[in-house]
Each structure stands twice: as C-alpha cells, then as structure tokens.
Design a protein around this motif. Structure first.
Motif, PDB file in Angstrom:
ATOM      1  N   GLN A 114       0.833  -1.204   0.000  1.00  0.00           N
ATOM      2  CA  GLN A 114       0.000   0.000   0.000  1.00  0.00           C
ATOM      3  C   GLN A 114       0.869   1.256   0.000  1.00  0.00           C
ATOM      4  O   GLN A 114       0.602   2.209  -0.735  1.00  0.00           O
ATOM      5  CB  GLN A 114      -0.949   0.006   1.204  1.00  0.00           C
ATOM      6  N   ASP A 118       1.031   3.915  -3.091  1.00  0.00           N
ATOM      7  CA  ASP A 118       0.807   5.348  -2.837  1.00  0.00           C
ATOM      8  C   ASP A 118       1.998   6.169  -3.324  1.00  0.00           C
ATOM      9  O   ASP A 118       1.825   7.237  -3.913  1.00  0.00           O
ATOM     10  CB  ASP A 118       0.570   5.605  -1.346  1.00  0.00           C
ATOM     11  N   HIS A 119       3.205   5.672  -3.086  1.00  0.00           N
ATOM     12  CA  HIS A 119       4.421   6.362  -3.524  1.00  0.00           C
ATOM     13  C   HIS A 119       4.455   6.450  -5.058  1.00  0.00           C
ATOM     14  O   HIS A 119       4.801   7.492  -5.625  1.00  0.00           O
ATOM     15  CB  HIS A 119       5.653   5.625  -2.993  1.00  0.00           C
ATOM     16  N   ASN A 121       1.815   6.326  -7.105  1.00  0.00           N
ATOM     17  CA  ASN A 121       0.735   7.202  -7.559  1.00  0.00           C
ATOM     18  C   ASN A 121       1.055   8.674  -7.327  1.00  0.00           C
ATOM     19  O   ASN A 121       0.540   9.540  -8.031  1.00  0.00           O
ATOM     20  CB  ASN A 121      -0.584   6.834  -6.880  1.00  0.00           C
ATOM     21  N   ALA A 122       1.924   8.967  -6.361  1.00  0.00           N
ATOM     22  CA  ALA A 122       2.331  10.350  -6.093  1.00  0.00           C
ATOM     23  C   ALA A 122       3.502  10.772  -6.977  1.00  0.00           C
ATOM     24  O   ALA A 122       4.022  11.871  -6.829  1.00  0.00           O
ATOM     25  CB  ALA A 122       2.700  10.503  -4.623  1.00  0.00           C
TER      26      ALA A 122
END
Length: 167
Positions: A114, A118-119, A121-122
């Motif tokens: 997760q 997230d990393h 997607n950023a």
C-alpha cells in the motif's frame, strides 16, 4: 638495413623503459575511508584497501529479516502501465525478533504494498526516483508502517534492491 631496424629498436627500448618506470613509480593503494551514514557524520576509522577480517568486540543487538519475494509496483501513466518497479526489502529488528516478523509477514507485505502503490501514484518512481530525498521519504514511510504493525522491535527498513523497467 640498419636504417630500418634502428627506429624499431629505439621504440622497443623506449616502450620497455616506460613500462619499467611506470611499475617502479606506481603509487601505493589509497586507504578506504567509510562514513557511517547513521552515525554522527564523522568518518569511520581508516582501513587498509586489503580486506581484513573484522573483529566484533560486542555482539550485534539487531538482525536483518529479508522479506520473502520481491515487490512489483506498476507505474501508471494515462491509464496504462508505463513501467514496473521491482524492489527487495529487509527489516532491521531487535535481536531475536525474526520469528515475529515472519509470523506477521502477510500483513506486513500488504502494508508495504500500500505504501509503495501510494508512492508510485504520487510520482515517487518518476524521474530520478533513486535520489536521496525520494528514497529517504519512501524508507521513512515503510519504517512507520512496519512499526505500526510490529511495534518498537523495528529499527529500520532497508531497500536492498530496486530496479525500474519501462514498458
């Protein structure tokens, strides 16, 4: 005849003299200086370039637990996979905590994935994704999630391998 041999003979003598002088005047190997990245910033003791067995006066208080299997993280661009990032992660824990990490490994893998998604997607895996600040941000996030699941036994999270393959 002597006019053809003399230049060749002089060239060989010059070449031999140059090689001999190079070997005689070769500098000594420079000592290896290592800096402890987690310490106070001062250089570690200077060591010889020749490998010598290290003597540990005190036993280590931590151990490293390699998380089984690598992590594969897709990097998305415009709704399709633009690249895949493959990572190997180890967790540094207090001595004797190895079994506790393996018991919670499925939950730990899920939490790590997760954080990695997230990393990605950023934009964390775009451009110079291995630059110091980017990697430190990722390591910090992974360490926080590991401590949340395993408690204070977690010392640090290490990214032992990382590769990006553009599709």
């Amino acid at each position: 005849m002597m006019g053809k041999i003399l230049p060749l003979l002089l060239a060989l003598i010059g070449l031999g003299g140059g090689v001999g002088a190079g070997l005689m005047l070769r500098p000594e190997p420079e000592p290896v200086v290592s800096i402890d990245p987690c310490g106070d910033g001062s250089p570690a003791p200077v060591r010889s370039a020749v490998a010598e067995p290290e003597e540990d006066d005190e036993p280590s208080t931590t151990e490293f637990v390699k998380i089984n299997n690598q992590f594969v993280i897709p990097v998305m661009k415009g709704g399709s996979v633009a690249a895949l990032v493959v990572m190997a992660i180890s967790v540094e824990v207090e001595q004797g905590s190895r079994e506790g990490v393996y018991q919670r490994e499925p939950k730990l893998r899920d939490a790590f994935l997760q954080v990695l998604f997230d990393h990605a997607n950023a934009g964390g895996f775009d451009g110079a994704f291995t630059a110091g600040p980017n990697m430190q941000t990722l390591r910090t996030a992974l360490t926080e999630v590991a401590r949340g699941l395993l408690g204070p036994m977690v010392v640090d999270v290490l990214i032992t391998d990382i590769a990006r393959q553009d599709t």
